[in-house]
Design an enzyme around this catalytic site. Sequence first.
Site, PDB file in Angstrom:
ATOM      1  N   ASP A 143     -61.380 -22.711 -32.752  1.00  0.00           N
ATOM      2  CA  ASP A 143     -61.525 -23.920 -32.140  1.00  0.00           C
ATOM      3  C   ASP A 143     -62.036 -24.806 -33.615  1.00  0.00           C
ATOM      4  O   ASP A 143     -62.104 -26.473 -32.844  1.00  0.00           O
ATOM      5  CB  ASP A 143     -62.845 -23.270 -31.443  1.00  0.00           C
ATOM      6  CG  ASP A 143     -62.661 -23.408 -29.970  1.00  0.00           C
ATOM      7  OD1 ASP A 143     -62.109 -23.430 -29.624  1.00  0.00           O
ATOM      8  OD2 ASP A 143     -63.384 -22.249 -29.649  1.00  0.00           O
TER       9      ASP A 143
ATOM     10  N   LYS B 219     -55.957 -20.021 -20.782  1.00  0.00           N
ATOM     11  CA  LYS B 219     -55.172 -19.141 -22.549  1.00  0.00           C
ATOM     12  C   LYS B 219     -54.905 -18.099 -22.696  1.00  0.00           C
ATOM     13  O   LYS B 219     -54.087 -17.821 -23.548  1.00  0.00           O
ATOM     14  CB  LYS B 219     -57.128 -19.150 -23.036  1.00  0.00           C
ATOM     15  CG  LYS B 219     -57.770 -20.714 -23.036  1.00  0.00           C
ATOM     16  CD  LYS B 219     -58.821 -21.065 -24.437  1.00  0.00           C
ATOM     17  CE  LYS B 219     -59.907 -21.970 -23.823  1.00  0.00           C
ATOM     18  NZ  LYS B 219     -60.718 -22.172 -24.218  1.00  0.00           N
TER      19      LYS B 219
ATOM     20  N   GLN C 269     -66.246 -18.657 -25.900  1.00  0.00           N
ATOM     21  CA  GLN C 269     -65.873 -19.765 -24.852  1.00  0.00           C
ATOM     22  C   GLN C 269     -67.911 -20.233 -24.761  1.00  0.00           C
ATOM     23  O   GLN C 269     -67.920 -19.431 -24.217  1.00  0.00           O
ATOM     24  CB  GLN C 269     -65.445 -18.886 -23.344  1.00  0.00           C
ATOM     25  CG  GLN C 269     -64.853 -20.051 -21.921  1.00  0.00           C
ATOM     26  CD  GLN C 269     -63.744 -21.545 -22.821  1.00  0.00           C
ATOM     27  OE1 GLN C 269     -63.028 -20.995 -23.459  1.00  0.00           O
ATOM     28  NE2 GLN C 269     -64.254 -22.688 -21.734  1.00  0.00           N
TER      29      GLN C 269
END
Length: 288
Positions: free
Chosen positions: A122, A55, A99
């Site tokens: 997200d 990422k 995460q």
Amino acid sequence: MSILAIRIDGKAVSAAVREEVKQQAAALTAQGHQPALAVILVGEDPASQVYVRNKHKACAECGIRSLQYELPASTTQQELLTLIQTLNEDDTVDGILCQLPLPRHLDEQAVILAIDPKKDVDAFHPVNAGRIMSGDYGFLPCTPAGIMEMLRRYDIAIPGKRCVVIGRSNIVGKPMAMLLINAGGTVTVCNSKTRDLPAVTREADILVAAVGKPHFVTADMVKEGAVVIDVGINRNTEGKLCGDVAFDEVSEKASYITPVPGGVGPMTITMLLQNTITAAKIHKEENE
Ligand code: GUN
């Protein structure tokens, strides 16, 4: 000899979208607002470390500033929530991603709820999940968004099509079903326990497999000419990366198919970058 399905090239679609992201990031930066993504990793899960590194690299390549927070596995819930609060209030941060999975002692749902929905790249926060239901969304969960982008770029129309999604997770199956419904598909959501699953999947014009079982979808489960999207990332008995679909045999029946690797996978981080651009545009407008 049968005609093989067209392989949907996730790497090529991803590269095209990243080029657009890069241009948008440059334009925002030129206007004094460089897009910025904060990524939080708690603990030392090796797979998560790889994802986070990828990422970071993808952000750097597209001109997005990325802030990395690597916290020890012993981090307390309060420490994590305090960091999220600080990032929520930081005007220079557009997107926040924590995460998953988190170490067991941390409450994932509380963490998802703590992230400002306007920075929730997200799209895991219930506000964003709810907006997907109503068809009025800013952010889309990255994997389903990546699939929609691939269908769009291959001119695969959805209105009127029978769509079957195998898998009902909050991250993939459920939002995928919503996006297909919003696009005019007739959608059925199954799981690995669905009674006579092959009879249901054989109805599909567009079949999305997100079960997490290697070679779960076999040719007898697929209608001639179907579009088959494989979300699985599994290891077979030889340790080789493979999807949920028995690629070779299904290729002989499908019209389009996504390979693993090189299909859905490359799109996921790309859509995260796209969500970060969306977040930056929202914040820029708010600050003006
Ligand atoms: N872990 C595996 N996939 C994801 C994802 O898309 N977002 C976050 N936050 N964690 C993940």
